[in-house]
Design an enzyme around this catalytic site. Structure first.
Site, PDB file in Angstrom:
ATOM      1  N   CYS A  73       0.321  -3.615  -8.202  1.00  0.00           N
ATOM      2  CA  CYS A  73      -0.961  -4.489  -7.754  1.00  0.00           C
ATOM      3  C   CYS A  73      -0.558  -5.012  -6.177  1.00  0.00           C
ATOM      4  CB  CYS A  73      -0.612  -5.912  -8.686  1.00  0.00           C
ATOM      5  SG  CYS A  73      -1.978  -7.031  -8.140  1.00  0.00           S
ATOM      6  N   CYS A 179      -6.320  -2.259  -2.916  1.00  0.00           N
ATOM      7  CA  CYS A 179      -6.240  -3.044  -4.457  1.00  0.00           C
ATOM      8  C   CYS A 179      -6.226  -1.547  -5.578  1.00  0.00           C
ATOM      9  CB  CYS A 179      -7.503  -3.700  -4.611  1.00  0.00           C
ATOM     10  SG  CYS A 179      -7.679  -4.158  -6.364  1.00  0.00           S
TER      11      CYS A 179
HETATM   12  N1  DGL Z   1      -5.496  -4.525  -8.977  1.00  0.00           N
HETATM   13  C1  DGL Z   1      -4.712  -5.484  -8.225  1.00  0.00           C
HETATM   14  C2  DGL Z   1      -4.513  -5.438  -6.638  1.00  0.00           C
HETATM   15  O1  DGL Z   1      -4.080  -4.235  -6.471  1.00  0.00           O
HETATM   16  C3  DGL Z   1      -5.217  -7.124  -8.167  1.00  0.00           C
HETATM   17  C4  DGL Z   1      -6.592  -7.217  -8.495  1.00  0.00           C
HETATM   18  C5  DGL Z   1      -7.187  -8.647  -9.007  1.00  0.00           C
HETATM   19  O2  DGL Z   1      -6.752  -8.702 -10.022  1.00  0.00           O
HETATM   20  O3  DGL Z   1      -7.731  -9.154  -8.272  1.00  0.00           O
HETATM   21  O4  DGL Z   1      -4.473  -6.272  -5.824  1.00  0.00           O
END
Ligand code: DGL
Length: 258
Positions: A73, A179
């Site tokens: 993440c 993301c």
């Molecule tokens: N998939 C995550 C990222 O890479 C989190 C996205 C979220 O929950 O806003 O930032």
């Protein structure tokens, strides 16, 4: 060697795309993926909230015996990595920002599409400046995108939203998908912005190919609704995954399967 699974954590489907790639590449290795969907999206939250949520997630993994955690993440990597390393000094954490930018080479102008909290942190601009100070970096936040992906929205809706960002992300050599949810819709993003994208998946696979991994069972766990995550995975990845709730996973269950 740590014989327990390596923990993988994200707010949802983005982390699953990383888990799925790792599990496919290293099928006998042991991973435990936590989709913290009860707190999704992370990207709209403050740094303090993200740190608190991540401390909760790591504490849960820690009581299972896990000592190595991949933050799959960008939002958690850019906002909570230092605090986690400080709070859990005997554990190993892998963030993904530096790993994701590592394949950059001759690009002049690089775009980063990410959550609001990742853009606010400036982590991509700082990471790229360390190795490529000559590169021009433009970071743009895509606030509703994680929600649109998690709710399995129609491609047309996603496409229309992405078009609204076209004027901010132009004349790019490369667009970084900052993301982990975004590679799920990579063909749509590449067609709207008409640019090649880079994401975290291959760099993470490369990172773990250099490590000794514990063997054993792998787990997909959600902090929210296992039936819904199973359905999301089926729709987006065409995989019939066994999904557990947090309450179903205990230290005993984990060690029994190693
Ligand atoms: N998939 C995550 C990222 O890479 C989190 C996205 C979220 O929950 O806003 O930032």
């Amino acid at each position: 060697m740590n014989q327990l699974p390596i923990g993988i954590v994200d707010s949802g489907l983005g982390g699953y795309s990383i888990y799925h790639a790792l599990q496919t590449r290293f099928p006998t290795s042991s991973w435990l993926f936590l989709a913290d969907q009860i707190h999704a999206p992370y990207g709209d939250k403050s740094k303090e909230e993200i740190i608190e949520i991540m401390i909760g997630n790591v504490s849960w993994m820690r009581q299972l015996g896990i000592r190595e955690v991949l933050l799959a993440c960008n939002t958690a990597s850019s906002n909570a990595l230092d605090s986690l390393r400080h709070t859990f000094a005997d554990m190993t954490f892998y963030g993904i920002i530096d790993v994701t930018v590592s394949p950059l080479s001759h690009q002049k102008r690089v775009g980063v599409l990410a959550t609001e909290a990742t853009v606010r942190s400036g982590a991509y601009t700082q990471s790229i400046a360390k190795s490529h100070p000559e590169m021009d970096v433009v970071e743009v936040s895509a606030k509703p995108l994680v929600g649109l992906i998690e709710s399995l929205s129609d491609v047309q809706v996603i496409e229309a939203y992405l078009r609204s960002l076209l004027s901010s992300l132009n004349s790019l050599d490369t667009l970084i998908l900052g993301c982990t949810h975004y590679p799920i819709i990579k063909p749509v993003i590449e067609s709207v912005f008409d640019v090649k994208t880079m994401d975290s998946i291959d760099p993470i696979l490369h990172l773990f190919s250099t490590k000794t991994l514990a063997e054993g069972k792998s787990w997909v766990v959600t902090s929210k609704d296992p039936t819904y995550l199973k359905e999301q995975i089926h729709r987006l990845f065409q995989v019939d995954e066994m999904v557990f709730s947090k309450e179903e996973v205990s230290p005993f269950e984990i060690s029994r399967c190693q």
